[in-house]
Design a protein around this motif. Structure first.
Motif, PDB file in Angstrom:
ATOM      1  N   PRO A   1      75.264  79.852  10.324  1.00 20.79           N
ATOM      2  CA  PRO A   1      74.293  80.886   9.994  1.00 20.79           C
ATOM      3  C   PRO A   1      74.753  81.733   8.823  1.00 20.79           C
ATOM      4  O   PRO A   1      73.950  82.371   8.180  1.00 20.79           O
ATOM      5  N   VAL A   2      76.029  81.737   8.573  1.00 19.05           N
ATOM      6  CA  VAL A   2      76.508  82.570   7.480  1.00 19.05           C
ATOM      7  C   VAL A   2      75.970  82.015   6.177  1.00 19.05           C
ATOM      8  O   VAL A   2      75.630  80.850   6.086  1.00 19.05           O
TER       9      VAL A   2
ATOM     10  N   GLU B   1      67.465  77.542   3.836  1.00 22.20           N
ATOM     11  CA  GLU B   1      68.529  76.660   4.326  1.00 22.20           C
ATOM     12  C   GLU B   1      67.998  75.319   4.785  1.00 22.20           C
ATOM     13  O   GLU B   1      68.554  74.280   4.471  1.00 22.20           O
ATOM     14  N   LYS B   2      66.939  75.375   5.532  1.00 21.93           N
ATOM     15  CA  LYS B   2      66.487  74.130   6.154  1.00 21.93           C
ATOM     16  C   LYS B   2      65.669  73.275   5.199  1.00 21.93           C
ATOM     17  O   LYS B   2      65.495  72.093   5.420  1.00 21.93           O
ATOM     18  N   ILE B   3      65.113  73.898   4.195  1.00 23.00           N
ATOM     19  CA  ILE B   3      64.256  73.120   3.302  1.00 23.00           C
ATOM     20  C   ILE B   3      64.871  73.000   1.918  1.00 23.00           C
ATOM     21  O   ILE B   3      65.192  71.908   1.460  1.00 23.00           O
ATOM     22  N   ILE B   4      65.137  74.127   1.286  1.00 20.94           N
ATOM     23  CA  ILE B   4      65.552  74.035  -0.125  1.00 20.94           C
ATOM     24  C   ILE B   4      66.975  73.513  -0.229  1.00 20.94           C
ATOM     25  O   ILE B   4      67.246  72.547  -0.952  1.00 20.94           O
ATOM     26  N   LEU B   5      67.855  74.140   0.528  1.00 25.99           N
ATOM     27  CA  LEU B   5      69.238  73.669   0.437  1.00 25.99           C
ATOM     28  C   LEU B   5      69.377  72.267   1.004  1.00 25.99           C
ATOM     29  O   LEU B   5      70.139  71.448   0.478  1.00 25.99           O
ATOM     30  N   ALA B   6      68.641  72.014   2.058  1.00 22.60           N
ATOM     31  CA  ALA B   6      68.707  70.674   2.636  1.00 22.60           C
ATOM     32  C   ALA B   6      68.314  69.632   1.603  1.00 22.60           C
ATOM     33  O   ALA B   6      68.953  68.579   1.483  1.00 22.60           O
TER      34      ALA B   6
END
Lengths: 671, 417
Positions: A71-72, A453-458
């Motif tokens: 989460p960090v 996190e879940k979309i762009i970074l993924a």
């Protein structure tokens, strides 16, 4: 606050503290060169870096991308300028998403207007209202014009700033001025409890004022975190993740204020999804609810009475698909538009997104999911708990009504379902002690974090993984217009790899043409063909890259219709099939065929032929009851056709999907 | 003669410009052209069959070269050659029979008939058998002698008749031409009625409540399905529209007009729907001797999907589609690429197609093939006008229609003389 934290956070309380500030902080700090003008941006950056380095001590260590399940805040991503560039250049442009998310600040402005209207003098509100209008506008056009959103986005829009946006930073200073006035008002209102709110407000704009209060709050939070971390350390040794979260909750309570104690209890009580009491119960809940079956007359009747969208049943329903909604398309849009001002329960943003789904302006799993989350975010901004009600319950109900509206506009995709589950679990886990504005702010930051996190970074991680699978001289085949694959292709092209792309397309959507245009525009060597010719072209192909709408836990890839055909032909020609899919789209459901669960598109789209005269007269037959037009939207690719799934947790075989679903599912909700 | 040449040229241009749609039309027109060619061909007294064969071969070669992908042309040319040979043979055997009958009475008159009169009857019978039989390994190996054996009785007969000047010789030459034209007429008849003959078998293959999938449009399939419908079978049909020409729309329209329950689906939905389908029935462009099928583009995909779900893949083909050749790399060699405008509208990507990447080659290519090759292992059944057959039996069926000598329709310098 505690239950919202993921069970497995980093031990160092200071780091975790930073983690708390993650989304806004990251978005500021990521492109240091942009924010560097302001002095206050440096503390988040310095705080960030240790957190990025520390490894979470739990669970399967994901191969490269260890930071994602934490989460960090992620390690400052733009470390390699190359990668950032590539992603900016993608046409499913994460920067678009960021501009979409970037109204963070401006939406806060608007929220503050809502909150502080009484206290703040009228002229301030007057100053703000244009800003608010802008924020709205930016959401409307979030996907259309980065320039517009850039203008309205406050400095928080960092991270993937394009040149346009960078130039917009000074522009946004205009609005920032008005923001500076506000936080005191908020601080008064919330009684100083809103750490995140103030952090969400662009830190760059007002550094000194907050310093003192920040320190105090930090101390307080650190104490709580330490307790929780200890609890988590125990919990992680426990038998399972579920029990871990239980144990985590209990010791944490002792450290907390009594008010938090009963709030925690109530959270457990009110929770729908995450009841942590008994493991069996938990497991039972894991089994997804059976979907609505449209051949069940009584239930359909019930649903109809509630429905906002008046659907007319399609004339010639396909018998085989009676269990799916089959409605006339195109009839609802004018009806809904006329209702725009009457629908008071519906938030205008949600309404707009629904209409965009209905008209097909937004399509593609990621785009739809992000648009929906943005709309919910706005809705939460404007939400105020009615008297006599609790936020968590009322907001959940509200979100549910939004969801059912969106579902009427177009059936939810699995990825959207996952995002909704995430949001609802976050709402359910809100501590009661939080004031309304705090709760809303935390929900909003949760949504932002989910998107980033879940979309762009993924997607970035997927691109990084997938690019390693391209060699010089490869001939890559893709079908439709998968966003992750497109980013990957563009990135590989920027890396200077020599390869050729074959874009396979099919009616009626012809999405491949859009992809083709973008790829050719970037100078990639492309070949275009239709799906029937796939076995002709497959001789020369060395790799097949496909996107997915969802990956089910039996390894079945649920994707744009036709994907299964392409994968099958590739399999027959011994060409490896690589599926790029973000892990948030994984689902524990299983499916064997494409019939039981699917989405039916507009049947008229099949009969219609733009620019082809000789087929026009099919339309006269659509009234005949013997002719049915079937426009399937998805199909299920059996797992044995898939060589590899590239996801943000690495590259896995399809047999490992249930593992990922099982092990990482919880993180999604417990972030 | 000149008007035949004009006809031939006209037909050649049509073939080259791909003006003729469908293998059935092509086959019929080829047969008609050859018929008029034969009827106008002046037959020498000697070696009539050889002269006809040469003429047909000369034209056939041009026709095949005009559109090598349209295998029906070559098939019909070979069929006609085969007819000529057979008619000639039967005439010879008839003559021989008459000869044997009369041999007792006036042996001297016809003694010149053959150098080896005793052998002749047996040799002719053997030759007759050999032409009717498949080209066995033996005949293939003895190709030269066999090829010589078949025309020789006739030529020798012609020689003998050339020497004698009796009236029945000219009548016999006329009879050969007449017989050949009769047979070609029968062939044309066959081509025209192959739909009905195939459709007659429909009830044997389609049962009540069947779900049938087809792709694109084929007249044979249409007739087949309608024949079953007329026999009061009720079933439902999924029609994949068949990119890039989307002729499935036309088929769907026809089926609906005839009262069949029809569902039109996109090509991409074939895999999704095939699990609910009982049988795939498609038409073919040509059937090769190994049982492989050259079919409209997309059918390989359908066949693979059908195999995956163990759905019978049935190919309907008139006998004019049976090609005696064995395919080599058929996906490329027996294919042709159509205009990109069927996929992308004119001018839509013109900006992208113009500029190159430095090497002069454009960035964008559009591939639009016409045919697919379905290997024999993916086909469960062929239904021709003579009944149903396995893919592995096709070579034998083909041997009934063609003589082994005609597989290569190119005049050898030796036969040309």
């Amino acid at each position: 606050m505690d239950p919202r934290r993921a069970p497995r956070t980093v031990i160092d309380p200071k780091v975790r503290q930073v983690g708390f500030f993650a989304p806004p902080g990251r978005s500021h700090s990521a492109p240091p060169e942009i924010v560097s003008s302001s002095s206050s941006s440096s503390p988040p950056v310095s705080d960030l870096s240790p957190s990025g380095n520390s490894l979470s001590p739990v669970m399967i260590p994901p191969p490269r991308h260890s930071s994602d399940n934490r989460p960090v805040p992620l390690p400052p991503v733009p470390a390699s300028p190359l990668r950032r560039d590539s992603i900016v250049s993608g046409s499913y442009n994460p920067s678009d998403f960021f501009t979409a998310t970037s109204p963070t600040a401006s939406s806060y402005v608007s929220r503050m207007v809502a909150v502080g209207e009484g206290e703040v003098s009228d002229d301030v509100a007057a100053v703000l209202s244009p800003g608010r209008g802008l924020a709205r506008g930016s959401l409307v056009k979030a996907f259309a014009a980065p320039a517009v959103t850039g203008a309205s986005s406050l400095p928080s829009g960092g991270f993937d700033l394009t040149a346009v946006k960078a130039s917009s930073v000074p522009l946004s200073g205009l609005t920032t001025v008005s923001v500076v006035n506000l936080p005191p008002g908020i601080a008064e209102k919330t009684g100083g409890g809103s750490v995140e709110v103030q952090n969400d407000i662009p830190a760059s704009s007002k550094p000194q004022k907050e310093k003192s209060t920040k320190a105090e709050r930090r101390a307080l939070q650190e104490a709580q975190r330490a307790a929780k971390a200890a609890a988590k350390a125990e919990g992680s040794k426990g038998p399972g993740a579920a029990s871990a979260s239980v144990t985590q909750a209990k010791p944490a309570k002792s450290a907390k204020a009594p008010s938090q104690k009963n709030e925690n209890a109530s959270v457990v009580g009110s929770e729908k999804k995450g009841g942590d009491r008994a493991q069996e119960k938990d497991r039972k809940k894991d089994v997804p609810h059976p979907r609505m079956q449209y051949d069940d007359k009584s239930r359909v009747e019930k649903a109809k009475r509630r429905a906002v969208v008046k659907q007319t049943e399609a004339r010639n329903r396909v018998e085989l698909f009676r269990h799916l909604p089959q409605y006339e398309h195109g009839t609802q849009l004018p009806d809904l538009q006329s209702k725009f001002f009457q629908l008071d329960p519906m938030h205008p943003n949600v309404y707009k997104v629904g209409l965009q789904y209905l008209s097909g302006d937004i399509s593609g799993g990621n785009a739809r999911c992000v648009a929906m989350l943005q709309a919910f975010r706005e809705a939460i901004t404007d939400y105020s708990t009615p008297p006599e009600k609790t936020l968590s319950r009322d907001l959940t109900a509200k979100i549910s009504s939004y969801v059912s509206f969106i579902n009427e506009c177009r059936p939810l995709s699995i990825s959207m379902g996952n995002a909704i589950r995430f949001l609802k679990s976050r709402i359910a886990k809100l501590p009661l002690s939080l004031s309304e504005s705090e709760a809303k702010a935390s929900l909003q930051s949760d949504i932002d974090r989910f998107i980033s996190e879940k979309i762009i970074l993924a997607d970035k991680v997927i691109v990084k993984h997938a690019v390693t699978k391209i060699r010089d001289g490869d001939v890559l085949l893709t079908y439709g217009s998968p966003s992750a694959v497109e980013m990957m292709l563009l990135h590989a092209h920027e890396l200077g790899k020599q390869f050729r792309v074959i874009v396979v397309d099919s009616r009626p959507k012809l999405e491949g043409q859009l992809l083709l245009r973008r790829l050719v525009g970037k100078g990639l060597n492309c070949t275009y063909t239709h799906i029937n010719a796939v076995s002709y072209i497959m001789h020369e192909v060395t790799r097949v890259f496909l996107g997915a709408s969802s990956i089910l836990s039996n390894g079945t890839v649920y994707s744009r219709v036709g994907t299964a055909c392409v994968a099958m032909v590739a399999h027959a020609f011994r060409v490896p099939v690589l599926v790029c899919c973000e892990a948030y789209k994984f689902h524990e459901r299983v499916q064997l065929d494409s019939i039981c669960s699917n989405e039916l598109g507009d049947p008229e789209a099949i009969a219609k032929f733009p620019g082809r005269e000789e087929n026009k007269d099919l339309n006269e037959w659509t009234n005949s009851e013997n002719l049915q037009l079937l426009n399937l939207s998805y199909d299920a690719t059996p797992s044995d056709y898939v060589s590899m799934i590239i996801t943000d947790y690495g590259m896995v075989p399809p047999t490992s999907v249930p593992v990922i679903v099982r092990e990482y599912r919880r993180e999604h909700f417990w972030i | 003669m000149p008007d035949v040449q004009a006809l031939v040229n006209e037909f050649l241009i049509k073939l080259k410009k791909r003006k003729i749609e469908g293998s059935q039309a092509t086959a019929r027109q080829t047969a008609e052209l050859l018929r008029s060619l034969i009827s106008q061909q002046r037959v020498p007294y000697t070696n009539q069959a050889g002269a006809l064969i040469d003429a047909v071969k000369a034209v056939g070669e041009q026709l095949i070269a005009a559109n090598p992908v349209e295998l029906a042309v070559g098939n019909i040319v070979r069929r006609v050659l085969h007819i000529i040979r057979e008619e000639d043979l039967s005439l010879t055997t008839a003559a021989m029979a008459g000869l044997n009958l009369s041999a007792v009475s006036d042996d001297e008159d016809d003694a010149d008939h053959d150098d080896h009169p005793v052998l002749s009857a047996a040799a002719v019978a053997a030759a007759a058998r050999s032409t009717l039989r498949a080209p066995s390994l033996q005949t293939l190996l003895e190709d030269v002698t066999d090829a010589a054996a078949v025309p020789h009785p006739s030529s020798s007969g012609g020689d003998s008749e050339g020497k004698s000047k009796s009236a029945d010789k000219s009548s016999r030459s006329r009879k050969l031409k007449h017989d050949v034209i009769e047979a070609v007429n029968e062939l044309i008849e066959d081509i025209c009625t192959c739909h009905e003959q195939i459709a007659e078998q429909a009830v044997e293959h389609i049962h009540q409540n069947e779900v049938i999938l087809t792709l694109g449009s084929s007249r044979t399939v249409l007739e087949f399905l309608c024949a079953a419908k007329e026999k009061k079978r009720s079933f439902r049909v999924f029609v994949a529209e068949g990119a890039p020409r989307y002729q499935g729309h036309l088929l769907a329209k026809e089926l609906v007009a005839r009262g069949l329950q029809t569902t039109l689906i996109t090509d991409s939905a074939v895999f999704a729907m095939i699990s609910r389908v009982n049988m795939v029935i498609v038409g073919a462009h040509a059937v090769m001797a190994n049982g492989g099928v050259v079919a409209p583009v997309g059918l390989n995909m359908v066949a693979l999907a059908a195999q995956r779900h163990a759905v019978p893949f049935v190919v309907l083909a008139g006998s004019h589609k049976l090609c005696p050749l064995y395919p080599h790399n058929p996906e490329v060699l027996l294919n042709e690429l159509r205009s990109p405008s069927e996929l992308l509208d004119f001018g839509e990507f013109s900006d992208c197609m113009d500029f190159g990447n430095g090497t002069g080659s454009p960035l964008l290519h559009v591939v639009n093939p016409t045919f697919d090759y379905v290997p024999p292992k993916l086909v469960n059944l062929f239904i021709t006008d003579t009944g149903g057959h396995n893919p592995s039996y096709m070579y034998r069926l083909i041997a009934d229609y063609y003589s082994a000598d005609d597989l290569v329709v190119q005049r050898r310098p030796a036969t040309g003389s």
